[in-house]
Design an enzyme around this catalytic site. Structure first.
Site, PDB file in Angstrom:
ATOM      1  N   HIS A  49     -15.162 -87.070 -11.044  1.00  0.00           N
ATOM      2  CA  HIS A  49     -16.258 -86.899 -10.096  1.00  0.00           C
ATOM      3  C   HIS A  49     -15.735 -86.689  -8.681  1.00  0.00           C
ATOM      4  O   HIS A  49     -14.694 -87.246  -8.294  1.00  0.00           O
ATOM      5  CB  HIS A  49     -17.178 -88.116 -10.131  1.00  0.00           C
ATOM      6  N   LYS A 249     -26.210 -90.254 -13.826  1.00  0.00           N
ATOM      7  CA  LYS A 249     -26.176 -88.876 -13.342  1.00  0.00           C
ATOM      8  C   LYS A 249     -26.887 -87.905 -14.268  1.00  0.00           C
ATOM      9  O   LYS A 249     -26.800 -86.697 -14.086  1.00  0.00           O
ATOM     10  CB  LYS A 249     -24.723 -88.464 -13.114  1.00  0.00           C
ATOM     11  N   CYS A 441      -7.285 -80.231 -42.382  1.00  0.00           N
ATOM     12  CA  CYS A 441      -5.936 -80.726 -42.067  1.00  0.00           C
ATOM     13  C   CYS A 441      -5.711 -82.193 -42.375  1.00  0.00           C
ATOM     14  O   CYS A 441      -4.556 -82.646 -42.425  1.00  0.00           O
ATOM     15  CB  CYS A 441      -5.610 -80.467 -40.595  1.00  0.00           C
TER      16      CYS A 441
END
Length: 476
Positions: A49, A249, A441
């Site tokens: 940020h 936020k 994988c």
């Protein structure tokens, strides 16, 4: 007797450990999980940020801005991915413009460089895929994106190489004051130390309240995310925020340093400090609110979802420093957003306080640099040729989605504080992070883990503890 015990091997604990490793101190990190970066540090927005959101004068404001400024040099020293892509805060109506201007003024007071408010045609010139409803936005060029796994692992490895010891699968069950320092009780043994660092994430209030009459109360705040394929990674180039609320936020959209696209998080206060499950309601909220910022966001390219817990202290700020009535007990508590951005600065500050308390002297042989695992997918043809010449295993691709080779996986297992689980390999190499999410994988990675660790495949875990990957009997 050891000098310092750090409880918690997340990004904050590892940043403090690395700073303490500059001094002639015996430092031990106790972590209840099987690896570093297993709590909040592994499940967040991966954002550095800029520092405009926190109230001026708070620890969050100071540590965020200082940590942000340290990130370029730190990423070069420790060789982890970091980009300053800049961030944008969207304003959807003229009525909200005053709030955007307040955010700008707050950022200026906090010392954030380069802030400006953008209006008109420049909005969609910067980000063509934003909603046509956007009326203005706050631009912060110092905002960035990082790999939180690589950052935490890099801090831990460098601390270890400079003498810090780590003890995993070590759950702290009690802390009591001793004649000199503290006694730390775990399930297996007791430790004594001159100082303690409480960097235990959502559990930090528990440990503070064992030794201090000034109680902390931490509420876990669950945030859910949707991660999209690399084909969606260029949908936006900046980190896109909506205007913040008291819960945080809001839902963001951001590219990642690895080329994916991320949307989230939600903000739900819960009581269970282990509840990292995702919910249909939470992911629906991410979908709905992300589309307010960018209606055409390609959520149909989602490859996985996840959630993490933020440690929200009831006073709303970080709790940093020596507890008032517990000398030698140092808190790094209530580290919610912007904790990842703040970690380097918190490390410097708390290490400084501890060094002063313990009268420690600097080492003459501290090594500040560390090299990451070579990344085949980002290597030039010449670099790849040299890698394969040094070790043919770098020519054997194991994870097709992310182009991760056997050489990288072996490096991840063999290096200091090496991987011991499927997720440990994933965090260090990105094997299993791609479109198929380990579907192709994982058997080969498990084979390499079992061989290198000299253990039965039946003992291998996804992420330590009881997360066994296999069951059944092997052939006689």
């Amino acid at each position: 007797m050891t000098d310092v015990i750090i409880i918690g091997a997340g990004v904050t604990g590892c940043a403090i450990a690395r700073e303490l490793s500059r001094y002639q101190l015996e430092v031990l990190v106790l972590e209840r999980e099987e690896d570093v970066c297993c709590g909040t540090s592994k499940a967040n927005s991966a954002i550095i940020h800029a520092g405009f959101d926190a109230q001026p004068g708070t620890w969050k404001a100071r540590m965020n801005v200082e940590g942000n400024r340290m990130m370029d040099a730190l990423s070069r020293e420790l060789d982890f991915p970091f980009q300053r892509n800049g961030s944008l805060v969207l304003c959807f109506s003229e009525d909200q413009l005053g709030e955007l201007e307040e955010l700008y003024e707050r950022g200026v007071k906090n010392g954030v460089y380069g802030l400006r408010i953008i209006r008109g045609e420049e909005i969609h010139a910067l980000e063509p895929n934003l909603s046509p409803e956007v009326r203005a936005m706050l631009y912060a060029p110092t905002g960035g994106i990082v790999c939180p796994f690589k950052m935490t692992i890099a801090l831990a490895e460098n601390a270890y190489e400079n003498g810090v010891q780590f003890s995993f699968h070590t759950t702290v069950e009690g802390i009591s004051k001793a004649s000199e320092g503290y006694c730390v009780r775990t399930r297996d043994k007791d430790y004594t130390c001159r100082a303690i660092v409480n960097a235990a994430g959502v559990h930090a209030d528990v440990f503070n309240n064992m030794v201090s009459s000034h109680p902390l109360h931490i509420t876990p705040r669950r945030g859910e995310y949707i991660l999209m394929d690399k084909k969606a990674g260029s949908f936006v180039s900046h980190t896109i925020f909506q205007q913040p609320t008291r819960l945080g936020k809001g839902i963001l959209i951001t590219p990642t340093v690895h080329g994916n696209l991320l949307a989230g998080p939600t903000a739900e206060d819960i009581s269970d400090k282990e509840a990292t499950d995702t919910t249909a309601e939470g992911l629906a909220q991410v979908t709905e609110k992300a589309r307010l910022s960018a209606p055409q966001i390609p959520l149909n390219m989602a490859i996985t979802s996840f959630s993490g817990l933020r440690a929200c202290e009831e006073k709303g700020d970080f709790v940093l420093g020596e507890a008032q009535d517990a000398p030698g007990f140092f808190n790094a508590a209530g580290i919610d957003s912007p904790g990842l951005s703040s970690a380097p600065a918190i490390g410097v500050m708390l290490a400084g306080q501890i060094v002063e308390k313990l009268h420690a002297e600097k080492k003459q042989d501290f090594h500040a640099e560390r090299k990451d695992i070579p990344c085949v997918s980002q290597s030039t043809p010449e670099e790849l040729e040299a890698l394969i010449a040094s070790d043919p295993a770098y020519g054997n691709v194991i994870c097709r989605c992310e182009t991760v080779t056997e050489g990288e996986i072996l490096n991840a297992i063999r290096r200091p504080l090496g991987a011991r689980s499927l997720d440990g390999v994933k965090r260090r190499t990105r094997a299993g992070m791609g479109r198929c999410q380990s579907g192709f994988c994982s058997p080969k990675v498990m084979e390499l883990l079992a061989r290198e660790l000299d253990v039965s495949p039946l003992s291998l875990t996804k992420s330590g503890g009881a997360s066994l990957l296999l069951s059944g009997k092997t052939k006689e």
